[in-house]
Scaffold this motif. Structure first.
Motif, PDB file in Angstrom:
ATOM      1  N   UNK A 105       0.820  -1.061   0.044  1.00 45.03           N
ATOM      2  CA  UNK A 105       0.090  -0.014  -0.012  1.00 45.03           C
ATOM      3  C   UNK A 105       0.804   1.276   0.129  1.00 45.03           C
ATOM      4  N   UNK A 106       1.935   1.199   0.815  1.00 46.88           N
ATOM      5  CA  UNK A 106       2.857   2.326   0.474  1.00 46.88           C
ATOM      6  C   UNK A 106       3.583   2.391  -0.860  1.00 46.88           C
ATOM      7  N   UNK A 107       3.946   1.681  -1.407  1.00 46.30           N
ATOM      8  CA  UNK A 107       4.351   1.575  -2.762  1.00 46.30           C
ATOM      9  C   UNK A 107       3.511   1.912  -3.821  1.00 46.30           C
ATOM     10  N   UNK A 108       2.078   1.613  -3.572  1.00 44.40           N
ATOM     11  CA  UNK A 108       1.035   1.883  -4.343  1.00 44.40           C
ATOM     12  C   UNK A 108       0.739   3.388  -4.213  1.00 44.40           C
ATOM     13  N   UNK A 109       0.752   3.937  -3.011  1.00 43.17           N
ATOM     14  CA  UNK A 109       0.528   5.332  -2.933  1.00 43.17           C
ATOM     15  C   UNK A 109       1.622   6.234  -3.458  1.00 43.17           C
ATOM     16  N   UNK A 110       2.837   5.778  -3.244  1.00 44.29           N
ATOM     17  CA  UNK A 110       3.849   6.460  -3.812  1.00 44.29           C
ATOM     18  C   UNK A 110       4.119   6.453  -5.361  1.00 44.29           C
ATOM     19  N   UNK A 111       3.682   5.269  -6.045  1.00 39.73           N
ATOM     20  CA  UNK A 111       3.710   5.076  -7.416  1.00 39.73           C
ATOM     21  C   UNK A 111       2.635   5.802  -8.183  1.00 39.73           C
TER      22      UNK A 111
END
Length: 427
Positions: A180-186
């Motif tokens: 979820x962190x990488x999805x938000x940042x991406x």
């Protein structure tokens, strides 16, 4: 909702329920749960406004903005509950005072100073998002303060990784939180930065002319390369940054006020603040950064139904653009305080001359009862002014309170909600 269920399941798996049996452990466990859900909602909040194209098309920016707002308030309340419950739990386990325990946690636990700064930044964003505060802030100031939310997310990460055992307690927890962190940042990198930069570089929009339309209202004409390949439709809006000096970094949402052409775009702006006031001074040749297009106030399905448009003030702009695209009979009821405030008079007259448009002007001072029509008119006359309106598609655009009153009148006239098209631009 699904993401919160995952978070609760991970908390349960990490002995969250078993820890509720004691006072100190129970408070600490509830503190863990509220912190986890707060962190999850914070990331959901970021994703809601990441401008993901298919999400925006499915729900519309106004609905996503409303969800973003209430998710933010909920996340902040849970963050405060996390601080109170965790502090109380640690204080109870060590027989210490809550203030002293809070000071000890902030100054000795890894990442807690950064977490405290994150809490202050996020609380500032929430406080300035309360309607009473927003009414006292210029859009430009509110927009700048709102960027502190990203700072808050970044500052909270070390605390969550170093002391948030629930985030790293199992492979499933690590997989979920990193995803979820990488999805938000991406999504932020791709859709808030990458896609706008690519479209700006590809189409190279520049200001061709700035033309006055009425008191404090100006149209900006823009040219660029391959504008026909820009996926814009009449009724949509962009976020615009005019590279003309100080303040260029703050984006302002302006709707297209004419149907997009292969070689030309037009937006029409009313002086409502510092950002829009600058439009009158923009010189031809000024380069522009674009973000968009956004919005669902576009032409309805080709079902042959007539269209009724209700516009107030500068809310005429996206509806004026729609006139260039729709091919069915249109009735426009146009609300303005004075005749001088009416925009696009010559263009509307030309459309009337083709027989495709009927226009009714509702001009006069505001009614004291909050009606969508001016004083001296009756708001319940809509079905008489537009016979058969219950079978029409109806578009409503204008100031927020006016839209609420006009939309209610449309529904009372028998128009089904699925054929009432609105989009709110209040910030």
């Amino acid at each position: 909702m699904l993401s919160m269920l995952v978070v609760v399941a991970l908390w349960v798996h990490n002995r969250g329920v078993q820890d509720l049996t004691g006072v100190a452990s129970g408070l600490t466990s509830l503190g863990r749960l509220t912190g986890l859900v707060a962190a999850d909602l914070l990331l959901v909040q970021v994703l809601l406004m990441a401008r993901v194209p298919w999400v925006e098309r499915a729900f519309g920016q106004d609905r996503l903005a409303a969800w973003h707002r209430w998710t933010g308030f909920t996340s902040c309340n849970l963050m405060l509950a996390h601080i109170v419950l965790s502090t109380a739990g640690y204080a109870a386990s060590e027989d210490a005072g809550p203030l002293g325990e809070l000071w000890r946690l902030v100054t000795t636990y890894p990442g807690m100073l950064l977490a405290a700064a994150a809490s202050v930044a996020l609380a500032l964003v929430v406080v300035t998002s309360v309607r009473a505060a927003r009414r006292r802030l210029r859009y430009e100031s509110w927009h700048l303060l709102h960027l502190y939310a990203y700072l808050g997310v970044a500052l909270a990460i070390p605390h969550e990784l170093w002391t948030g055992t629930d985030l790293v307690s199992s492979p499933a927890a690590r997989a979920y939180w990193w995803t979820i962190y990488l999805a938000a940042a991406g999504c932020l990198a791709l859709f808030r930065l990458g896609l706008p930069a690519w479209r700006t570089l590809r189409h190279r929009p520049v200001v061709a002319a700035v033309v006055p339309e009425g008191p404090g209202v100006f149209s900006v004409y823009l040219r660029g390369r391959h504008l026909d390949r820009l996926p814009a439709r009449a009724g949509q809006f962009f976020l615009w940054r005019f590279l003309d000096g100080p303040g260029w970094s703050r984006a302002n949402p302006y709707s297209l006020s004419a149907g997009p052409r292969p070689d030309l775009l037009r937006v029409t702006v009313k002086d409502l603040g510092e950002g829009s006031r600058r439009v009158a001074t923009i010189r031809p040749g000024t380069r522009v950064l674009i973000e968009g297009p956004y919005g669902r106030l576009t032409a309805p399905p080709a079902d042959g139904r007539p269209i009724t448009m209700l516009a107030s003030g500068v809310g005429i702009t996206p509806l004026r653009a729609l006139l260039d695209e729709v091919r069915v009979p249109v009735t426009l009821l146009y609300r303005a305080r004075t005749a001088d405030d009416l925009l696009f008079g010559a263009e509307l007259d030309a459309a009337v001359a083709t027989g495709r448009l009927r226009v009714g002007y509702l001009v006069g001072p505001r009614s004291r009862d909050g009606s969508w029509v001016p004083a001296g008119f009756r708001g319940d006359q809509l079905a008489r002014w537009v016979p058969g309106i219950r079978d029409h598609h109806v578009y409503v655009c204008g100031p927020d309170a006016w839209m609420s009153a006009a939309s209610a009148a449309v529904l009372r006239a028998g128009v089904p909600p699925q054929r009432l098209h609105t989009e709110r631009f209040s910030w």
